[in-house]
Design a protein around this motif. Structure first.
Motif, PDB file in Angstrom:
ATOM      1  N   GLU A  49       0.834  -1.198   0.000  1.00 46.09           N
ATOM      2  CA  GLU A  49       0.000   0.000   0.000  1.00 46.09           C
ATOM      3  C   GLU A  49       0.874   1.255   0.000  1.00 46.09           C
ATOM      4  OE1 GLU A  49      -3.144   2.123   2.996  1.00 46.09           O
ATOM      5  OE2 GLU A  49      -3.319  -0.046   2.723  1.00 46.09           O
ATOM      6  N   PHE A  50       1.914   1.257   0.821  1.00 46.64           N
ATOM      7  CA  PHE A  50       2.840   2.386   0.867  1.00 46.64           C
ATOM      8  C   PHE A  50       3.477   2.617  -0.500  1.00 46.64           C
ATOM      9  CE2 PHE A  50       7.268   3.750   1.227  1.00 46.64           C
ATOM     10  CZ  PHE A  50       7.116   4.991   1.829  1.00 46.64           C
ATOM     11  N   ILE A  51       3.974   1.551  -1.119  1.00 48.15           N
ATOM     12  CA  ILE A  51       4.606   1.669  -2.432  1.00 48.15           C
ATOM     13  C   ILE A  51       3.609   2.225  -3.449  1.00 48.15           C
ATOM     14  CG2 ILE A  51       5.591   0.354  -4.362  1.00 48.15           C
ATOM     15  CD1 ILE A  51       6.891  -1.478  -2.200  1.00 48.15           C
ATOM     16  N   GLY A  52       2.399   1.730  -3.414  1.00 48.52           N
ATOM     17  CA  GLY A  52       1.377   2.204  -4.339  1.00 48.52           C
ATOM     18  C   GLY A  52       1.050   3.682  -4.168  1.00 48.52           C
ATOM     19  N   GLU A  53       1.150   4.174  -2.943  1.00 44.98           N
ATOM     20  CA  GLU A  53       0.851   5.583  -2.671  1.00 44.98           C
ATOM     21  C   GLU A  53       1.989   6.512  -3.076  1.00 44.98           C
ATOM     22  OE1 GLU A  53      -0.155   5.876   1.464  1.00 44.98           O
ATOM     23  OE2 GLU A  53      -2.019   4.752   1.209  1.00 44.98           O
ATOM     24  N   VAL A  54       3.226   6.101  -2.849  1.00 46.24           N
ATOM     25  CA  VAL A  54       4.357   7.014  -3.066  1.00 46.24           C
ATOM     26  C   VAL A  54       5.008   6.883  -4.433  1.00 46.24           C
ATOM     27  CG1 VAL A  54       4.850   7.254  -0.612  1.00 46.24           C
ATOM     28  CG2 VAL A  54       6.049   5.507  -1.941  1.00 46.24           C
ATOM     29  N   TRP A  55       4.904   5.721  -5.064  1.00 47.33           N
ATOM     30  CA  TRP A  55       5.589   5.509  -6.346  1.00 47.33           C
ATOM     31  C   TRP A  55       4.599   5.739  -7.477  1.00 47.33           C
ATOM     32  CZ3 TRP A  55       8.103   0.321  -8.266  1.00 47.33           C
ATOM     33  CH2 TRP A  55       9.045   0.606  -9.253  1.00 47.33           C
ATOM     34  N   THR A  56       4.329   7.004  -7.738  1.00 48.22           N
ATOM     35  CA  THR A  56       3.324   7.355  -8.736  1.00 48.22           C
ATOM     36  C   THR A  56       3.922   7.567 -10.121  1.00 48.22           C
ATOM     37  OG1 THR A  56       3.495   9.681  -8.103  1.00 48.22           O
ATOM     38  CG2 THR A  56       1.794   8.353  -7.008  1.00 48.22           C
ATOM     39  N   ASP A  57       5.219   7.838 -10.188  1.00 49.06           N
ATOM     40  CA  ASP A  57       5.911   8.010 -11.464  1.00 49.06           C
ATOM     41  C   ASP A  57       6.938   6.897 -11.564  1.00 49.06           C
ATOM     42  OD1 ASP A  57       7.350   8.757 -13.709  1.00 49.06           O
ATOM     43  OD2 ASP A  57       7.545  10.857 -13.116  1.00 49.06           O
ATOM     44  N   LEU A  58       6.696   5.927 -12.425  1.00 47.79           N
ATOM     45  CA  LEU A  58       7.559   4.739 -12.491  1.00 47.79           C
ATOM     46  C   LEU A  58       8.857   4.963 -13.252  1.00 47.79           C
ATOM     47  CD1 LEU A  58       4.881   1.958 -13.008  1.00 47.79           C
ATOM     48  CD2 LEU A  58       5.790   2.894 -10.892  1.00 47.79           C
ATOM     49  N   ARG A  59       9.022   6.151 -13.819  1.00 50.79           N
ATOM     50  CA  ARG A  59      10.256   6.428 -14.546  1.00 50.79           C
ATOM     51  C   ARG A  59      11.427   6.555 -13.564  1.00 50.79           C
ATOM     52  NH1 ARG A  59       8.926  11.857 -17.400  1.00 50.79           N
ATOM     53  NH2 ARG A  59       8.152  12.179 -15.283  1.00 50.79           N
ATOM     54  N   PRO A  60      12.610   6.030 -13.912  1.00 47.30           N
ATOM     55  CA  PRO A  60      13.788   6.220 -13.070  1.00 47.30           C
ATOM     56  C   PRO A  60      14.124   7.711 -12.950  1.00 47.30           C
ATOM     57  CG  PRO A  60      14.203   4.575 -14.758  1.00 47.30           C
ATOM     58  CD  PRO A  60      12.895   5.205 -15.081  1.00 47.30           C
ATOM     59  N   THR A  61      14.674   8.109 -11.829  1.00 50.52           N
ATOM     60  CA  THR A  61      15.034   9.506 -11.577  1.00 50.52           C
ATOM     61  C   THR A  61      15.933  10.050 -12.683  1.00 50.52           C
ATOM     62  OG1 THR A  61      14.788   9.150  -9.219  1.00 50.52           O
ATOM     63  CG2 THR A  61      16.063  11.069  -9.887  1.00 50.52           C
ATOM     64  N   SER A  62      16.878   9.262 -13.164  1.00 52.61           N
ATOM     65  CA  SER A  62      17.793   9.736 -14.200  1.00 52.61           C
ATOM     66  C   SER A  62      17.030  10.072 -15.494  1.00 52.61           C
ATOM     67  CB  SER A  62      18.888   8.712 -14.492  1.00 52.61           C
ATOM     68  OG  SER A  62      18.321   7.477 -14.887  1.00 52.61           O
ATOM     69  N   LEU A  63      15.992   9.323 -15.815  1.00 51.47           N
ATOM     70  CA  LEU A  63      15.189   9.605 -16.990  1.00 51.47           C
ATOM     71  C   LEU A  63      14.365  10.884 -16.799  1.00 51.47           C
ATOM     72  CD1 LEU A  63      14.066   8.895 -19.786  1.00 51.47           C
ATOM     73  CD2 LEU A  63      12.399   7.433 -18.643  1.00 51.47           C
ATOM     74  N   VAL A  64      13.809  11.062 -15.616  1.00 50.00           N
ATOM     75  CA  VAL A  64      13.039  12.281 -15.316  1.00 50.00           C
ATOM     76  C   VAL A  64      13.924  13.501 -15.488  1.00 50.00           C
ATOM     77  CG1 VAL A  64      11.815  13.547 -13.509  1.00 50.00           C
ATOM     78  CG2 VAL A  64      11.436  11.094 -13.768  1.00 50.00           C
ATOM     79  N   ARG A  65      15.147  13.430 -14.961  1.00 51.15           N
ATOM     80  CA  ARG A  65      16.090  14.541 -15.097  1.00 51.15           C
ATOM     81  C   ARG A  65      16.465  14.796 -16.553  1.00 51.15           C
ATOM     82  NH1 ARG A  65      19.698  12.463 -10.222  1.00 51.15           N
ATOM     83  NH2 ARG A  65      18.448  13.269  -8.513  1.00 51.15           N
ATOM     84  N   ALA A  66      16.728  13.743 -17.295  1.00 55.78           N
ATOM     85  CA  ALA A  66      17.115  13.874 -18.696  1.00 55.78           C
ATOM     86  C   ALA A  66      15.986  14.495 -19.525  1.00 55.78           C
ATOM     87  CB  ALA A  66      17.502  12.522 -19.272  1.00 55.78           C
ATOM     88  N   MET A  67      14.758  14.119 -19.228  1.00 55.91           N
ATOM     89  CA  MET A  67      13.629  14.653 -19.969  1.00 55.91           C
ATOM     90  C   MET A  67      13.343  16.101 -19.610  1.00 55.91           C
ATOM     91  SD  MET A  67      11.085  11.357 -19.987  1.00 55.91           S
ATOM     92  CE  MET A  67       9.873  12.111 -21.062  1.00 55.91           C
TER      93      MET A  67
END
Length: 69
Positions: A49-67
């Motif tokens: 339940e915790f994971i489902g609540e906090v992990w809303t963007d499944l993209r890796p952090t490095s991809l988010v930064r690159a985009m």
């Protein structure tokens, strides 16, 4: 032998890595290098339940930064 990741009565951790990815992990197994505890120990249901609540963007952090540019 049963799968330790599917024991409804077990205790688990919700782990997170440097890429912001989460994993369910049995509490009796050593935490792998590169991961840290984000939640737990707690029930399997509570960790999922915790994971489902906090992990809303499944993209890796490095991809988010690159985009972001």
């Amino acid at each position: 032998m049963t799968n330790p990741f599917e024991n409804p009565d077990g205790q688990y951790y919700a782990l997170i890595n440097d890429e912001g990815q989460y994993s369910l992990w049995p509490s009796f197994v050593q935490i792998p290098e590169g991961w840290s505890v984000a939640q737990g120990p707690a029930s399997r249901e509570a960790c999922l339940e915790f994971i489902g609540e906090v992990w809303t963007d499944l993209r890796p952090t490095s991809l988010v930064r690159a985009m972001a540019g």
